[in-house]
Write a protein that holds these residues in place. Structure first.
Motif, mmCIF file in Angstrom:
data_model
loop_
_atom_site.group_PDB
_atom_site.id
_atom_site.type_symbol
_atom_site.label_atom_id
_atom_site.label_comp_id
_atom_site.label_asym_id
_atom_site.label_seq_id
_atom_site.Cartn_x
_atom_site.Cartn_y
_atom_site.Cartn_z
ATOM 1 N N TYR A 9 0.825 -1.203 0.000
ATOM 2 C CA TYR A 9 0.000 0.000 0.000
ATOM 3 C C TYR A 9 0.866 1.262 0.000
ATOM 4 O O TYR A 9 1.934 1.294 0.597
ATOM 5 C CB TYR A 9 -0.905 0.007 1.242
ATOM 6 C CG TYR A 9 -1.810 -1.199 1.272
ATOM 7 C CD1 TYR A 9 -3.072 -1.153 0.699
ATOM 8 C CD2 TYR A 9 -1.382 -2.403 1.828
ATOM 9 C CE1 TYR A 9 -3.895 -2.281 0.698
ATOM 10 C CE2 TYR A 9 -2.193 -3.527 1.823
ATOM 11 C CZ TYR A 9 -3.441 -3.454 1.248
ATOM 12 O OH TYR A 9 -4.254 -4.566 1.234
ATOM 13 N N SER A 10 0.348 2.307 -0.669
ATOM 14 C CA SER A 10 1.039 3.598 -0.652
ATOM 15 C C SER A 10 0.324 4.523 0.326
ATOM 16 O O SER A 10 -0.836 4.306 0.673
ATOM 17 C CB SER A 10 1.030 4.227 -2.052
ATOM 18 O OG SER A 10 -0.262 4.731 -2.356
ATOM 19 N N LYS A 11 1.011 5.568 0.733
ATOM 20 C CA LYS A 11 0.401 6.549 1.631
ATOM 21 C C LYS A 11 -0.609 7.424 0.893
ATOM 22 O O LYS A 11 -1.339 8.184 1.514
ATOM 23 C CB LYS A 11 1.473 7.396 2.312
ATOM 24 C CG LYS A 11 2.264 6.581 3.324
ATOM 25 C CD LYS A 11 3.262 7.415 4.082
ATOM 26 C CE LYS A 11 3.934 6.551 5.145
ATOM 27 N NZ LYS A 11 4.938 7.309 5.909
ATOM 28 N N GLU A 12 -0.682 7.289 -0.433
ATOM 29 C CA GLU A 12 -1.708 7.987 -1.223
ATOM 30 C C GLU A 12 -2.941 7.103 -1.406
ATOM 31 O O GLU A 12 -3.835 7.421 -2.179
ATOM 32 C CB GLU A 12 -1.151 8.404 -2.590
ATOM 33 C CG GLU A 12 -0.170 9.555 -2.541
ATOM 34 C CD GLU A 12 1.232 9.117 -2.120
ATOM 35 O OE1 GLU A 12 1.595 7.944 -2.356
ATOM 36 O OE2 GLU A 12 1.954 9.940 -1.532
ATOM 37 N N HIS A 13 -2.964 5.945 -0.717
ATOM 38 C CA HIS A 13 -4.123 5.035 -0.674
ATOM 39 C C HIS A 13 -4.319 4.196 -1.934
ATOM 40 O O HIS A 13 -5.435 3.793 -2.250
ATOM 41 C CB HIS A 13 -5.408 5.793 -0.298
ATOM 42 C CG HIS A 13 -5.254 6.586 0.965
ATOM 43 N ND1 HIS A 13 -5.203 6.011 2.207
ATOM 44 C CD2 HIS A 13 -5.084 7.919 1.163
ATOM 45 C CE1 HIS A 13 -5.027 6.949 3.128
ATOM 46 N NE2 HIS A 13 -4.948 8.116 2.513
ATOM 47 N N GLU A 14 -3.215 3.910 -2.639
ATOM 48 C CA GLU A 14 -3.276 2.935 -3.729
ATOM 49 C C GLU A 14 -2.737 1.609 -3.204
ATOM 50 O O GLU A 14 -1.935 1.585 -2.277
ATOM 51 C CB GLU A 14 -2.426 3.372 -4.937
ATOM 52 C CG GLU A 14 -3.080 4.436 -5.791
ATOM 53 C CD GLU A 14 -2.880 5.837 -5.243
ATOM 54 O OE1 GLU A 14 -3.692 6.718 -5.570
ATOM 55 O OE2 GLU A 14 -1.926 6.059 -4.479
ATOM 56 N N GLU A 30 -10.065 0.397 -0.143
ATOM 57 C CA GLU A 30 -11.442 0.569 0.315
ATOM 58 C C GLU A 30 -11.568 1.857 1.117
ATOM 59 O O GLU A 30 -12.558 2.586 1.003
ATOM 60 C CB GLU A 30 -11.855 -0.644 1.157
ATOM 61 C CG GLU A 30 -13.303 -0.640 1.575
ATOM 62 C CD GLU A 30 -13.684 -1.911 2.317
ATOM 63 O OE1 GLU A 30 -14.866 -1.990 2.709
ATOM 64 O OE2 GLU A 30 -12.856 -2.805 2.520
ATOM 65 N N HIS A 31 -10.538 2.169 1.910
ATOM 66 C CA HIS A 31 -10.519 3.411 2.688
ATOM 67 C C HIS A 31 -10.670 4.620 1.749
ATOM 68 O O HIS A 31 -11.472 5.517 1.996
ATOM 69 C CB HIS A 31 -9.213 3.503 3.487
ATOM 70 C CG HIS A 31 -9.025 4.792 4.208
ATOM 71 N ND1 HIS A 31 -9.567 5.033 5.447
ATOM 72 C CD2 HIS A 31 -8.364 5.926 3.855
ATOM 73 C CE1 HIS A 31 -9.244 6.258 5.829
ATOM 74 N NE2 HIS A 31 -8.515 6.818 4.877
ATOM 75 N N ALA A 32 -9.883 4.631 0.657
ATOM 76 C CA ALA A 32 -9.945 5.739 -0.301
ATOM 77 C C ALA A 32 -11.291 5.781 -1.010
ATOM 78 O O ALA A 32 -11.868 6.853 -1.203
ATOM 79 C CB ALA A 32 -8.815 5.617 -1.318
ATOM 80 N N ALA A 33 -11.800 4.612 -1.404
ATOM 81 C CA ALA A 33 -13.086 4.555 -2.100
ATOM 82 C C ALA A 33 -14.201 5.100 -1.206
ATOM 83 O O ALA A 33 -15.065 5.854 -1.666
ATOM 84 C CB ALA A 33 -13.389 3.129 -2.540
ATOM 85 N N THR A 120 -3.161 -0.233 7.538
ATOM 86 C CA THR A 120 -4.338 -0.156 8.416
ATOM 87 C C THR A 120 -4.094 0.850 9.533
ATOM 88 O O THR A 120 -4.945 1.701 9.816
ATOM 89 C CB THR A 120 -4.695 -1.540 8.986
ATOM 90 O OG1 THR A 120 -4.989 -2.409 7.876
ATOM 91 C CG2 THR A 120 -5.893 -1.480 9.901
ATOM 92 N N ALA A 121 -2.917 0.792 10.146
ATOM 93 C CA ALA A 121 -2.558 1.737 11.208
ATOM 94 C C ALA A 121 -2.463 3.165 10.647
ATOM 95 O O ALA A 121 -2.965 4.114 11.261
ATOM 96 C CB ALA A 121 -1.251 1.330 11.863
ATOM 97 N N PHE A 122 -1.844 3.316 9.475
ATOM 98 C CA PHE A 122 -1.693 4.628 8.844
ATOM 99 C C PHE A 122 -3.054 5.245 8.523
ATOM 100 O O PHE A 122 -3.305 6.411 8.827
ATOM 101 C CB PHE A 122 -0.859 4.495 7.567
ATOM 102 C CG PHE A 122 -0.854 5.730 6.704
ATOM 103 C CD1 PHE A 122 -0.073 6.824 7.035
ATOM 104 C CD2 PHE A 122 -1.636 5.799 5.558
ATOM 105 C CE1 PHE A 122 -0.070 7.961 6.244
ATOM 106 C CE2 PHE A 122 -1.642 6.936 4.777
ATOM 107 C CZ PHE A 122 -0.855 8.024 5.122
ATOM 108 N N SER A 123 -3.945 4.460 7.911
ATOM 109 C CA SER A 123 -5.238 5.012 7.485
ATOM 110 C C SER A 123 -6.189 5.249 8.649
ATOM 111 O O SER A 123 -7.143 6.006 8.520
ATOM 112 C CB SER A 123 -5.879 4.115 6.420
ATOM 113 O OG SER A 123 -6.116 2.824 6.924
ATOM 114 N N ALA A 124 -5.930 4.638 9.786
ATOM 115 C CA ALA A 124 -6.763 4.861 10.980
ATOM 116 C C ALA A 124 -6.376 6.158 11.691
ATOM 117 O O ALA A 124 -7.171 6.695 12.446
ATOM 118 C CB ALA A 124 -6.641 3.677 11.933
ATOM 119 N N GLY A 125 -5.151 6.647 11.390
ATOM 120 C CA GLY A 125 -4.618 7.810 12.110
ATOM 121 C C GLY A 125 -5.114 9.121 11.632
ATOM 122 O O GLY A 125 -5.894 9.396 10.835
#
Length: 125
Positions: A9-14, A30-33, A120-125
């Motif tokens: 995963y990238s930090k740009e959500h790809e 899914e987070h980005a979508a 998962t940790a990054f996108s939750a922050g």
């Protein structure tokens, strides 16, 4: 929300699949979508285009906004998902399956891609 363990995963959500014969599949998470809302239009790179890790290579337009699409790797585009071009809602309904965006012959995979748990940790922050 569960992020498939086999992807990076990238930090740009790809997301990026592990390369098979040097070719990886790219999509958005899914987070980005979910953050985008209902995707109504996608602009993807064309087959033969060269993409560069961390740089824009297309756009996703939703009912809320227009967002840039970033390539998680550098390489040559080998295929685009025409199903998503014709039905952009696949990005929302199946981001990790039928909603993939393009395939790329990877020239170089950057070292800063995240594991599923790290993302998962990054996108939750």
């Amino acid at each position: 929300m569960s992020n498939p363990q086999q992807l990076r995963y990238s930090k740009e959500h790809e997301w990026l699949s592990v390369a098979e014969d040097g070719v990886s599949t790219v999509g958005i998470t899914e987070h980005a979508a979910n953050a985008l809302g209902d995707v109504v239009f996608v602009q993807l790179p064309e087959v033969g285009d060269t993409v560069t890790a961390g740089e824009t290579c297309g756009e996703l337009e939703s009912t809320k906004s227009v967002s840039d699409l970033y390539s998680p790797v550098s390489g040559e585009v080998t295929e685009v998902n025409e199903d998503v071009v014709n039905d952009p809602s696949l990005v929302n309904s199946a981001p990790f399956e039928g909603g993939w965006l393009f395939k790329v012959r990877v020239a170089e995979e950057p070292a800063d891609l995240l594991s599923a748990d790290e993302y998962t940790a990054f996108s939750a922050g």
